[in-house]
Design a protein around this motif. Structure first.
Motif, PDB file in Angstrom:
ATOM      1  N   ASP A  61      40.084 -54.759  12.439  1.00 56.03           N
ATOM      2  CA  ASP A  61      40.790 -55.873  13.081  1.00 56.03           C
ATOM      3  C   ASP A  61      42.291 -55.804  12.835  1.00 56.03           C
ATOM      4  O   ASP A  61      43.084 -56.327  13.641  1.00 56.03           O
ATOM      5  N   ARG A  62      42.690 -55.186  11.746  1.00 54.03           N
ATOM      6  CA  ARG A  62      44.113 -55.084  11.428  1.00 54.03           C
ATOM      7  C   ARG A  62      44.815 -54.018  12.270  1.00 54.03           C
ATOM      8  O   ARG A  62      46.042 -53.932  12.254  1.00 54.03           O
ATOM      9  N   PHE A  63      44.042 -53.214  12.971  1.00 60.01           N
ATOM     10  CA  PHE A  63      44.622 -52.083  13.689  1.00 60.01           C
ATOM     11  C   PHE A  63      44.401 -52.181  15.201  1.00 60.01           C
ATOM     12  O   PHE A  63      44.534 -51.190  15.913  1.00 60.01           O
ATOM     13  N   GLY A  64      44.067 -53.385  15.667  1.00 59.60           N
ATOM     14  CA  GLY A  64      43.768 -53.565  17.084  1.00 59.60           C
ATOM     15  C   GLY A  64      44.897 -53.170  18.015  1.00 59.60           C
ATOM     16  O   GLY A  64      44.657 -52.723  19.142  1.00 59.60           O
ATOM     17  N   ARG A  65      46.141 -53.320  17.570  1.00 61.05           N
ATOM     18  CA  ARG A  65      47.290 -53.000  18.425  1.00 61.05           C
ATOM     19  C   ARG A  65      47.999 -51.713  17.994  1.00 61.05           C
ATOM     20  O   ARG A  65      49.097 -51.422  18.456  1.00 61.05           O
ATOM     21  N   LYS A  66      47.351 -50.985  17.118  1.00 66.24           N
ATOM     22  CA  LYS A  66      47.924 -49.729  16.644  1.00 66.24           C
ATOM     23  C   LYS A  66      47.538 -48.585  17.591  1.00 66.24           C
ATOM     24  O   LYS A  66      46.648 -48.728  18.435  1.00 66.24           O
ATOM     25  N   PRO A  67      48.187 -47.426  17.466  1.00 66.94           N
ATOM     26  CA  PRO A  67      47.812 -46.271  18.285  1.00 66.94           C
ATOM     27  C   PRO A  67      46.339 -45.898  18.091  1.00 66.94           C
ATOM     28  O   PRO A  67      45.735 -46.191  17.050  1.00 66.94           O
ATOM     29  N   LEU A  68      45.768 -45.241  19.097  1.00 62.50           N
ATOM     30  CA  LEU A  68      44.350 -44.888  19.072  1.00 62.50           C
ATOM     31  C   LEU A  68      43.983 -44.119  17.817  1.00 62.50           C
ATOM     32  O   LEU A  68      42.959 -44.393  17.189  1.00 62.50           O
ATOM     33  N   ILE A  69      44.799 -43.156  17.416  1.00 58.91           N
ATOM     34  CA  ILE A  69      44.463 -42.330  16.255  1.00 58.91           C
ATOM     35  C   ILE A  69      44.361 -43.181  14.990  1.00 58.91           C
ATOM     36  O   ILE A  69      43.492 -42.962  14.141  1.00 58.91           O
ATOM     37  N   GLU A  70      45.203 -44.193  14.887  1.00 62.68           N
ATOM     38  CA  GLU A  70      45.160 -45.051  13.706  1.00 62.68           C
ATOM     39  C   GLU A  70      43.934 -45.961  13.743  1.00 62.68           C
ATOM     40  O   GLU A  70      43.321 -46.241  12.704  1.00 62.68           O
ATOM     41  N   ARG A  71      43.561 -46.420  14.928  1.00 71.13           N
ATOM     42  CA  ARG A  71      42.347 -47.238  15.057  1.00 71.13           C
ATOM     43  C   ARG A  71      41.119 -46.407  14.682  1.00 71.13           C
ATOM     44  O   ARG A  71      40.198 -46.903  14.022  1.00 71.13           O
ATOM     45  N   GLN A  72      41.129 -45.146  15.088  1.00 67.55           N
ATOM     46  CA  GLN A  72      40.011 -44.260  14.742  1.00 67.55           C
ATOM     47  C   GLN A  72      39.948 -44.014  13.233  1.00 67.55           C
ATOM     48  O   GLN A  72      38.866 -44.012  12.642  1.00 67.55           O
TER      49      GLN A  72
END
Length: 208
Positions: A61-72
């Motif tokens: 949930d903390r990475f919802g607006r982060k780049p795809l690689i960071e969400r992964q």
């Protein structure tokens, strides 16, 4: 070995880049993920605190607006973190993992692999199990006694393991790991016996 941050290219030895703060690919090693020294004896309270701290830091949930690689990376890290905590919080699974990482896998305990000193007791137990399965409930007291006896053996092994964990962490002698492996093998075999008895005793809860 330090790896380059996927975002800024600087050396990023930890979970988060010290330069840009980006979440990195999580390490596969459980101790490394927790930032813990590789030890057999761990403080369960400290491990739990670190788990909840990392859970908050790595939650998707903390990475919802982060780049795809960071969400992964976040999803992967959260999954590995849960597996790591389940493994490290229990002394037995922790020791099995510790040994496996060093090429000392415990392996399956087969019914024919009876510890020599338990041959007679295991033979009598198997006879009682066969009688119980055939409907002869008179074997129940014998099974209850066997369960209690083997449960006591498990408790003794656990105390021995605690001592061996402390011994290895202090000096890291290879022969101590060999002794631990032997105790774990014996423990797994006896635990299987207890589980078999529990299955045949109505009203008894299965052992873990």
């Amino acid at each position: 070995m330090d790896f380059a941050c996927w975002q800024c290219g600087q050396a990023a030895p930890g979970l988060f880049c010290a330069h840009c703060g980006a979440l990195q690919q999580p390490p596969a090693g459980y101790f490394e993920l927790f930032g813990s020294e590789e030890k057999l004896a761990l403080d369960p309270a400290a491990l739990e605190r670190r788990f909840y701290e990392l859970s908050r830091q790595l939650h998707p949930d903390r990475f919802g607006r982060k780049p795809l690689i960071e969400r992964q990376h976040s999803e992967q890290a959260s999954s590995v973190l849960n597996d790591a905590y389940r493994t490290l919080r229990d002394p037995i699974t922790r020791a099995e993992y510790f040994l496996k990482q060093r090429g000392l896998d415990i392996g399956e305990q087969r019914s024919k692999d009876v510890p020599p000193e338990l041959l007679e007791e295991v033979f009598e137990l198997n006879m009682a199990l066969e009688e119980m399965r055939a409907g002869d409930t008179s074997a129940r007291p014998q099974l209850e006694q066997a369960r209690d006896r083997f449960t006591n053996m498990l408790e003794q092994i656990d105390r021995q393991l605690e001592n061996e964990f402390t011994s290895y962490d202090g000096a890291q002698r290879p022969e101590v790991l060999t002794a631990i492996r032997g105790l774990l093998n014996r423990r797994r075999y006896i635990q299987n016996l207890v589980n078999e008895v529990e299955k045949e005793l109505p009203g008894s809860a299965l052992s873990d």
